[in-house]
Design a protein around this motif. Sequence first.
Motif, PDB file in Angstrom:
ATOM      1  N   ILE A 158       1.133  -1.403   0.125  1.00 43.18           N
ATOM      2  CA  ILE A 158       0.347  -0.028   0.141  1.00 43.18           C
ATOM      3  C   ILE A 158       0.579   1.148   0.293  1.00 43.18           C
ATOM      4  N   LEU A 212      -0.181  -1.862  -5.451  1.00 39.87           N
ATOM      5  CA  LEU A 212      -1.129  -2.645  -5.433  1.00 39.87           C
ATOM      6  C   LEU A 212      -1.665  -2.728  -6.879  1.00 39.87           C
ATOM      7  N   TYR A 217       1.889   2.634   6.730  1.00 42.25           N
ATOM      8  CA  TYR A 217      -0.296   3.368   6.031  1.00 42.25           C
ATOM      9  C   TYR A 217      -0.876   2.500   7.313  1.00 42.25           C
ATOM     10  N   LEU A 224      -9.936   1.105  -1.064  1.00 36.66           N
ATOM     11  CA  LEU A 224      -8.965   0.049   0.185  1.00 36.66           C
ATOM     12  C   LEU A 224     -10.205  -0.502   0.358  1.00 36.66           C
TER      13      LEU A 224
END
Length: 799
Positions: free
Chosen positions: A88, A93, A175, A239
């Motif tokens: 992330i 991603l 993150y 997300l």
Amino acid sequence: MRTLKRIGKILLAILVLLVIGIGIFIYTLKPDYTGEQELVHLEKEVSVYYDNYGIPHIYGANEKDAFRVLGYVHAQDRLWQMELLRRIASGGLSEVFGKDLVGTDKFFLSLGIADASKITVANVDEENEGVVLAKAYLDGINQFIAEGPTPIEFYLTGIEKEEFVLEDVYNTIGYMAFSFAMAHKTDPLLTTINSKLGPDYLKDLHIESDVTTEWIKNYNPTQNDSIQNNLTTAVNKALGVLNVPLFEGSNSWVIAPEKTKNGKVILANDPHIGFAQPSVWFEAHIETPNYSKYGYHIAGIPFPMLGHNRKLAYGVTMFENDDVDFYYEQNNPDNADQYLSSNGYVDYEIINKTIKVKDSKDIEFTYKKSVHGPILNGIADQIQGDRPIAMSWIYTQMDNKVIDALFGLSHANNLNEFKTALPNIHAPGLNIMYGDAEGNVAWFATAQLYNIPDSINTKLIYEVGEGLPLQKELLSFSENPQAINPSNHYVYSANNQPDSIAGMLYPGYYLPENRAKRIVNLLAPKNDWDKESASEMITDVTSSVEPTIIADLAKFIDINLLTETGLKVIDSLKMWNGNYNLQSVEATVYNRWIYYYLKNTFKDELGEELFTQFLSTHFMKRLIAPLSRNESSVWWDDVSTTDVKENMQDIVNKSFTEAIKSLENDFGKNRESWEWKNVHTIEHSHPIGQIAALRSFFNVGPYPIEGSREVINNLGFSYDETGLYKTSSGPSTRRIVDFSDIENSISILPTGQSGNPFSSHYKDQAEMFVNGEFRKMMMNKDEVMESSESVLLFKPFEN
């Protein structure tokens, strides 16, 4: 005919072979909980006993061996989760999921987490004890990658396994730090309201500290007793699709011996995190001659964030302090690559990045960076207009010592050693809860705080030349909110406002007093707490505030406007005690009513998009109670009607009528069908589970579930037109650590210990969690060995 039979036999044989092949393939993907395994660099044998719920109990001769084995067993149950979390912050991603995630990768790369991780690792002390153990942990992960079975998600997404490095640990921590930043949801929205509607509208949103609510009290024994929209809409959406954990809130309380039945400390903790599958925590119990810990680990991070042993226990909640600021920059009208500084126009720093995209060419992108931070225009699609907006985040601006902090907390032997590690956490802001076998209880708000003059509103985007200075006036840790052995004999946190800090209130995004008030009301009068009563409290589903809100709103109900059903419903609501059990009709009606109440109050001024963003903020939850007492609010008038000026009574009655009508349309007039169990559910979603054909295999649930937003059993959900409350966040574990019987302390995970869908521990705790049940956190070696279903022995590698 014979030919057809022969063909049929051949096809049957092929089918049987195919089934056998698939069965063998699936069998090879299961985690290996028994047998022997050689590990490179291992000095001595390490035994791993798995209990009935798949929790590894690791016994080693030294810490490096134990942490190396921890890395291996953690990876075999959670490698896919580790892979997602490390990607992330580093913008990886799109390489897994394709072009739809490019915007998310751009955003996270621009935050600078990965760049900060590189700097931290480049300057790391290789002899640092925490670094040494972290690398041993990574060695274990990498040996599993090299020799263990590949998780099925890697086959389905087509990505290759790659070794983990120290940067990955810091990227994952970064993150998790970002996921605390409520500022991204709040500051731009409030700036838009202020500029579009004016300060009177801002005033009634109750965004500042409220001295009338339940505060966490400090106690130290050394003292006397449309400019822009939500910056992260697209990021949160992406997300959400991926179903990776985001920190939301938390409860914790620690009860001193004076208030417990057995005269020993009891710690309770349930961190609130976005639900996903696998769940966020990996439990592991490690014993060596010099280290003992039953810990809760985030995927890819070697040291536990929650833990206990026979000496002490600790847990966390979110501090919710404001550590993100936004600044307008002024471009040079003759050169868009320059901006105005105190020294005149200076060049932006130009950052170039490359994003790998699945089934497509790499994408090159560039963003600008001012002295305050990255310019979000062109990165976050929600930034509209030409005015550049820079983001300043303290996490990337200071030396990162979080590994030192987690190492120190997990290796502390007493309160003084524990407290010494806390200043190393500069971000994210955490409330660290502490209790020990000696009878000490404590709470520490940990974050690098700094002086903020009263004249500065941190919840608005700063105009050019205004805001906080670049060189902040840092506060010492002694000035952080905290309490050690207070005279009321307990400490607690429910993400609510802490008391003053050295004469000042620290701004933040604190949650309403609902849970805090309930916690205090339950803790204060009782002096015989034990494990059983603490476990009942941590699953409590009664709101201490919502019956009062109903009483305030009901004063404005005009009974002449109500149907027979409406009359019966308002009477039952007035008698409701705020309990969110599965059979509650009142819980369903209340939440429908509040949704329409908010919609009819705010949507006319905000519009569809801003109203949706408003519903996702903490201050929305905070304002419901005070707004229900504010007849003069400027928000009551419906600006879409020009011939009449609405008041509070108009909005309250309209909202109640719409709520009843919508429930009748959805469920019929039989109020028994309006029960909470029919609208409030939980499903733990796996990233692959968004594919309909694979949903039942990868996802866990759905189940009807008790609880709600801002009760102790805090289960978050969004308001929308559906009137269905699909739980998105809540207790990521529930733990009760009782020092009068430490080896029988209890816990639960939302689904299971393993992230491998072929493991028997993938979802074996899910129904227990829904039912409010617990299991033992075993620490007695004899009991562990006796009850262990399987043993995995790790031996030094022999050439």
